[in-house]
Structures are given as structure tokens and as C-alpha cells.
Design a protein around this motif. Structure first.
Motif, PDB file in Angstrom:
ATOM      1  N   ILE A   6       5.237  -5.607  -0.729  1.00 44.41           N
ATOM      2  CA  ILE A   6       5.892  -4.497  -0.051  1.00 44.41           C
ATOM      3  C   ILE A   6       7.324  -4.909   0.266  1.00 44.41           C
ATOM      4  CG2 ILE A   6       5.897  -3.054   2.013  1.00 44.41           C
ATOM      5  CD1 ILE A   6       2.921  -3.274   2.098  1.00 44.41           C
ATOM      6  N   ALA A  30      10.270  -1.273   4.141  1.00 43.85           N
ATOM      7  CA  ALA A  30       9.599  -0.108   3.561  1.00 43.85           C
ATOM      8  C   ALA A  30       8.987   0.753   4.668  1.00 43.85           C
ATOM      9  CB  ALA A  30       8.507  -0.554   2.593  1.00 43.85           C
ATOM     10  N   ILE A  84       5.951   2.545   6.113  1.00 43.57           N
ATOM     11  CA  ILE A  84       4.496   2.448   5.985  1.00 43.57           C
ATOM     12  C   ILE A  84       3.902   3.809   6.310  1.00 43.57           C
ATOM     13  CG2 ILE A  84       2.422   1.252   6.737  1.00 43.57           C
ATOM     14  CD1 ILE A  84       4.520  -0.492   5.250  1.00 43.57           C
ATOM     15  N   GLU A  87       4.142  -2.089   9.873  1.00 44.68           N
ATOM     16  CA  GLU A  87       5.555  -1.715   9.879  1.00 44.68           C
ATOM     17  C   GLU A  87       6.386  -2.759  10.620  1.00 44.68           C
ATOM     18  OE1 GLU A  87       6.310   2.514  10.280  1.00 44.68           O
ATOM     19  OE2 GLU A  87       7.471   1.870   8.533  1.00 44.68           O
ATOM     20  N   VAL A 127       6.793  -5.830   8.170  1.00 46.69           N
ATOM     21  CA  VAL A 127       7.696  -5.683   7.020  1.00 46.69           C
ATOM     22  C   VAL A 127       9.127  -5.389   7.458  1.00 46.69           C
ATOM     23  CG1 VAL A 127       5.820  -4.966   5.499  1.00 46.69           C
ATOM     24  CG2 VAL A 127       7.215  -3.225   6.632  1.00 46.69           C
ATOM     25  N   PRO A 159       8.771  -9.559  -0.105  1.00 48.36           N
ATOM     26  CA  PRO A 159       7.591  -9.124  -0.858  1.00 48.36           C
ATOM     27  C   PRO A 159       6.875 -10.325  -1.452  1.00 48.36           C
ATOM     28  CG  PRO A 159       9.610  -8.575  -2.029  1.00 48.36           C
ATOM     29  CD  PRO A 159      10.017  -9.030  -0.670  1.00 48.36           C
ATOM     30  N   ARG A 187      -0.493   2.029   2.288  1.00 53.82           N
ATOM     31  CA  ARG A 187       0.273   3.001   1.521  1.00 53.82           C
ATOM     32  C   ARG A 187       1.663   3.077   2.137  1.00 53.82           C
ATOM     33  NH1 ARG A 187      -4.946   4.885   1.258  1.00 53.82           N
ATOM     34  NH2 ARG A 187      -5.673   5.246  -0.866  1.00 53.82           N
ATOM     35  N   TYR A 188       2.661   3.014   1.277  1.00 56.77           N
ATOM     36  CA  TYR A 188       4.023   2.935   1.785  1.00 56.77           C
ATOM     37  C   TYR A 188       4.967   3.627   0.827  1.00 56.77           C
ATOM     38  CZ  TYR A 188       4.965  -0.658  -1.732  1.00 56.77           C
ATOM     39  OH  TYR A 188       5.135  -1.330  -2.912  1.00 56.77           O
ATOM     40  N   SER A 243       9.390   3.596  -0.296  1.00 53.75           N
ATOM     41  CA  SER A 243      10.690   2.966  -0.143  1.00 53.75           C
ATOM     42  C   SER A 243      11.731   3.893  -0.750  1.00 53.75           C
ATOM     43  CB  SER A 243      10.695   1.586  -0.816  1.00 53.75           C
ATOM     44  OG  SER A 243      10.474   1.716  -2.197  1.00 53.75           O
ATOM     45  N   SER A 297       1.656   3.324  -3.682  1.00 52.01           N
ATOM     46  CA  SER A 297       0.723   2.670  -2.765  1.00 52.01           C
ATOM     47  C   SER A 297       0.387   1.308  -3.315  1.00 52.01           C
ATOM     48  CB  SER A 297      -0.562   3.498  -2.612  1.00 52.01           C
ATOM     49  OG  SER A 297      -1.268   3.537  -3.825  1.00 52.01           O
ATOM     50  N   THR A 298       0.094   0.390  -2.417  1.00 53.41           N
ATOM     51  CA  THR A 298      -0.368  -0.922  -2.850  1.00 53.41           C
ATOM     52  C   THR A 298      -1.645  -1.249  -2.097  1.00 53.41           C
ATOM     53  OG1 THR A 298       0.214  -3.236  -3.160  1.00 53.41           O
ATOM     54  CG2 THR A 298       0.904  -2.257  -1.103  1.00 53.41           C
ATOM     55  N   GLY A 314      11.878  -6.841  -4.000  1.00 53.02           N
ATOM     56  CA  GLY A 314      11.050  -5.652  -3.893  1.00 53.02           C
ATOM     57  C   GLY A 314      11.713  -4.394  -4.432  1.00 53.02           C
TER      58      GLY A 314
END
Length: 544
Positions: free
Chosen positions: A305, A309, A311, A385, A388, A395, A447-448, A450, A456-457, A499
Motif C-alpha cells: 500500500i 493512500a 483506506i 490509515e 500508512v 509499500p 481496500r484502498y 490512491s 484493493s489489496t 508504490g
């Protein structure tokens, strides 16, 4: 024609790499033997796929090294034997074995005076079972074929060493009438009585659970690249095939996209528990004889991420270890380890001593739980959040979450919840099969979005984020091949180490995809691919 069809089937079964410089078709297949799987095919090992035995007593299955040979000092006099089981060998029945050997990494240095006389055989079983603590390795029926390995050379620390050719053993196994491609082979390494000795005529190599001891200059981490690796070269229908099976706790590089055994931990009051346990407890035990606050930690690695980013949502899914009624109300506060790259857990430092995020979530668990049923935490968006948004977040870093119980006062019920751990075992007493179930270990879903994408990751504690096969890797700038488990519509994205999204590609068909890397400068990149509900990630290194 039959040989041609068989070769096509083999290509679909194993990964394919073409070597244009050779006359023969060369097929390379890498299988990761780890503590988690991505489907029911069980391509990987669990902790019980390596084991040690001292004389007529089996050792604990959780040890960071494997010993074989002889201890001849008067106070010892121990014959040391061990077993290693490699799963999902894509070797067709009756294939011609050209060569086979195991590569091991030393656990400690040895001089050439330490001569270990070892005999290697295999479990004469079409589908060798995993090892257990209540059955001896030496009690298994063994192959007629055996190979002598007299280890007389000096060994360094964490250096690779190769067994003699095990071709005859593997050939006997694949020639068995009941052998099927995909079956496992369990190798048995027997020590022998070498008589009284002032030196330890034994060798120790890295195990599935290996830890680089800080006392030896190590980093205290698990090193999956040092676990035993089985290489089998075989021929069928005129094609030369290399099948690579690795007993690892992770994937093929040092990024460790999944947990190792020390990535979950429990604490009872002010005492850390053993890192090897088949469940994780959090909450409160309020009976007069207990009065224990139960806390735990879970660490998720390689979260791709970008820093800063947005979130959209985050939560952890856990699977219950035992049933609970609605009377068992556990009040658990969830925070994050306020660290840019959370370290793994150790038995000599408390989980609750870690500096924690300002963001915290109360999880009051009061619904009934069944056995091995999935349950989801409240939203962890605020915690993720905060992590990150840290200035030092990158990342690929790891996040650790802390679940802290509280004193809920005297109680006749256990106000705690237990869920499946990394080392979970389905207890036969509960109707289980006695096996590890990686599909039940905790997983983190984030899920995020940018500035340049919406995606989503899924960073998964048991690596159900799948390890994408990328070759060649490291690579020159130009093109790489990506290999998936199945065909289907696939979305592929390439990120740099900050990232930032650099390239995107859609693929509609095929298990193998060519992905352009032309004009990329040298450095480290990350490939993320989405295929249906499956998420793949892999690091890509571009060299000059």
C-alpha cells in the motif's frame, strides 16, 4: 501421439520455462513447501513435514534445526535420525529419474573431524503421511534403495550443502504401482552408532522453522531461503524436466509475503507464551483460579500500500478454534504496532510493551461462535490509515495488530475467544483430521485508493495472497513471463518501490502472460495481479 499428448498434459500440470539456448525443452517447476496453502491441492508443507528422532524418542516438531548422525560422548551416545517430507511432486508414474538430490543449509559450523555417517532412504508409501510426535521416524517401512552420505567436509554457518544423488530412491518411489503425480515423498536420514568419540559426529541443518540466532550474528528472523530443497530431474516423452520443491516458510524471495511461526503470539497477563500453538486467545479468564488477561499479536507482511493512500476499509477474518455461547462476552481492544515496519514477535519481549497507534477499536465479541467458523473484526480502517500515513511507511512493510483483553471481573464463564493460529491443527477429538488447515488462519483484507488508481489489496497472514511466478527474476529490461494457477481474465499492475502505479495490463485468457518491462530503470518493483477473487503479488528486480 500419446507422448505428445502426455507432454501437453505435463505442461499444463507444471510451470513452463523455455531455454532457447538448449536443444531440449526444459521445464522448471517451483513448488513452495510452506505452512500455508492456496487451495486444496496442498502444494506446501506444514510444520510437521520435518521431524527429528533421538534414539527411540521423537522430538518436538517445532525446532529451528534438524540433526542427523551420532553423538558419541559418554554422556550422550545418541543416534540421531530425521525425516523431511516434500509434497505435491509432479512426477508421473514411471518417469525416468535422471538425478535427484536435496540441498540443505548448515545450522552451525563443523570441522572435517566431525564425520557424520548417514544413510538416506524414503518412506515406502505411495502417499507418505506427515510426521507426528507419537510415531517414530524409524518405524516407517523404508525403500529398498538407500544412499550412503558420509559427511566429512567442513561446514560453515548457513552454507549450502548437497546430498549425494538420490536417483535410485526417487526412481523406486515413482515406479510403485500406486504412485500418482502430486504425491509426496518423505526422506529418512538415519544416523548410526560410530562408537565413542570426543567430537559430535553429526550435522545440523536449517529446518522449516529456522531462526537466525542473534548469538551467531543472525537477525533473529526466519530464513525460508535456507530450508531444505529437493531437486528432481526426470525425463518423459523425450522432454527433460526439472521439478524444484522447497520446504520453506514463505515464498521464493526474502520479502516474506506470508507469516512465519513468530508472526502470531499470545500473552497471558505479563508472560509471553510459546510462539508455537494451534490457537490464539484474547479476552479475559475470570474464574477465581485464573484471573488472566489474554492478549495476542498478529503480524502481516509485505503490504503493498503506498504511503498516504486512502483506506476505504480494513478488517481481519479469523476462524474459531472452539465453539462459544452468547454468555461468553469478550471485550477486546485492537490497536496497531506504531512502527513503520513492525518486527516479528519473540518470546523475550511482551506484546503489550510495543508502542501502539493512537487509533484503537473496541471489539465486543458476544455472538455465538461455532467450531472452525469464520468471524470478522470491526473496521480497522482508522488503524491502517494511521500506519500508512506515517512518514516512514513504505509499500512492502509489515503491520502488526495487538488484541488486548481487559479485566472484566469475576465470572463463571471464560470471557475470551480462541481462533485458529498459524500452526492450527484440526483436533481429531473435535472431529478434525489432525492436519494443519491454512485456509483457517487469520487474514487481513484492506481496500484502498490512491491518486492514480482505485484498487484493493489483500495482505494475508497465511499467504492466501498468492505468490505470482515471475521469470526471469531478476530480469533485464524487456519482458518477463507471469504464470498463474489458472486461466481467466486478469488485471495486472506494476508499481515502483514508492508504490506509484507505472503500468497496467489486462489479459483475457491463458495461464501465462508476457508482461513488458522495456525502458524500466534498474531497481525493485512490485507486480500485483487480480484474477477473480484471487490476488497475486511478487517482487521484480530489474538488473543492468
Amino acid at each position: 501421439m500419446k507422448q505428445y499428448l502426455l507432454l501437453i498434459l505435463l505442461l499444463l500440470t507444471v510451470g513452463v520455462g523455455l531455454d532457447a539456448q538448449t536443444k531440449n525443452l526444459k521445464i522448471r517447476r517451483s513448488i513452495l513447501v510452506t505452512d500455508t496453502i492456496v487451495d486444496e491441492q496442498a502444494k506446501i508443507a506444514v510444520s510437521s513435514d520435518d521431524a527429528e528422532q533421538e534414539n527411540d524418542e521423537i522430538d518436538a516438531l517445532y525446532d529451528d534445526d534438524l540433526d542427523a548422525g551420532w553423538e558419541g560422548a559418554p554422556e550422550d551416545r545418541n543416534v540421531l535420525s530425521m525425516g523431511m517430507r516434500f509434497r505435491n511432486l509432479a512426477l508421473p508414474r514411471g518417469a525416468r529419474i535422471d538425478s535427484a538430490f536435496i540441498i540443505v543449509y548448515s545450522h552451525e559450523g563443523k570441522s572435517k573431524d566431525d564425520v557424520a555417517k548417514l544413510t538416506i532412504t524414503a518412506d515406502a508409501n505411495d502417499n507418505a503421511p506427515t510426521f507426528t510426535e507419537d510415531s517414530l521416524i524409524t518405524a516407517r517401512r523404508r525403500t529398498t534403495a538407500s544412499v550412503r552420505w558420509e559427511v566429512a567436509e567442513a561446514w560453515g554457518l548457513w552454507t549450502p550443502h548437497r546430498t549425494p544423488d538420490l536417483k535410485s530412491i526417487v526412481q523406486e518411489m515413482v515406479n510403485r504401482p500406486g504412485w500418482k503425480a502430486g504425491n509426496p515423498i518423505a526422506f529418512i536420514v538415519l544416523g548410526e552408532d560410530q562408537g565413542p568419540s570426543e567430537v559430535e559426529n553429526a550435522r545440523e541443518w536449517e529446518s522449516f522453522e529456522n531462526i537466525a540466532d542473534p548469538g551467531d550474528g543472525g537477525d533473529g528472523q526466519n530464513h525460508p531461503e535456507r530450508v531444505p530443497e529437493l531437486l528432481v530431474y526426470f525425463s518423459i516423452g523425450g522432454a527433460q524436466v526439472e521439478s524444484t520443491i522447497m520446504i520453506t516458510d514463505t515464498i521464493v524471495d526474502e520479502e516474506a509475503k506470508l507469516a512465519v511461526s513468530s508472526d502470531d503470539a499470545e500473552q497471558e497477563n505479563d508472560e509471553i507464551d510459546s510462539l508455537f500453538d494451534d490457537d490464539l486467545d484474547a479476552g479475559w479468564e475470570g474464574a477465581p483460579e485464573d484471573r488472566n488477561i489474554l492478549s495476542l499479536g498478529m503480524r502481516f507482511r509485505n503490504i503493498l500500500i503506498p504511503q498516504g493512500a486512502k483506506i476505504d476499509s480494513a478488517y481481519i477474518v479469523v476462524y474459531s478454534h472452539e465453539g462459544k455461547s452468547t454468555e461468553d462476552v469478550a471485550r477486546i481492544t485492537i490497536t496497531g504496532d506504531a512502527n513503520d515496519n513492525a518486527p516479528t514477535f519473540t518470546e523475550d519481549s511482551l506484546i503489550t510493551d510495543r508502542k501502539r497507534t493512537s487509533a484503537k477499536i473496541l471489539w465486543e465479541v458476544k455472538e455465538a461462535w461455532g467450531l472452525w467458523t469464520p468471524h470478522r473484526t470491526p473496521s480497522l480502517k482508522a488503524i491502517v490509515e494511521e500506519l500508512v500515513n506515517r512518514p516512514g511507511w513504505n509499500p512492502g512493510n509489515a503491520m502488526a495488530f495487538i488484541f488486548q483483553g481487559e479485566d472484566q471481573g469475576p465470572s463463571e464463564v471464560e470471557n475470551a475467544r480462541e481462533w485458529e493460529s498459524y500452526e492450527n491443527i484440526a483436533d481429531p477429538g473435535d472431529g478434525g483430521d489432525g492436519q494443519n488447515h491454512p485456509e483457517r488462519v487469520p487474514r487481513l483484507v484492506i481496500r484502498y485508493s490512491s491518486p492514480d488508481m482505485a484498487t484493493s489489496t489483500r495482505a494475508v497472514f497465511d499467504a492466501s495472497v498468492k505468490a505470482l511466478k515471475v521469470y526471469p527474476n531478476p530480469s533485464k529490461t524487456g519482458e518477463v513471463t507471469l504464470e498463474f494457477e489458472q486461466s481467466g481474465k486478469t488485471s495486472i499492475r506494476l508499481y515502483n518501490n514508492q508504490g506509484q502505479l507505472l503500468r497496467a495490463q489486462q489479459n483475457d485468457f491463458g495461464k501465462q502472460v508476457r508482461f513488458q518491462t522495456a525502458n524500466l530503470p534498474t531497481g525493485v518493483y512490485y507486480i500485483q495481479a487480480q484474477q477473480g477473487q484471487d490476488t497475486y503479488v511478487q517482487k521484480l528486480v530489474i538488473e543492468e
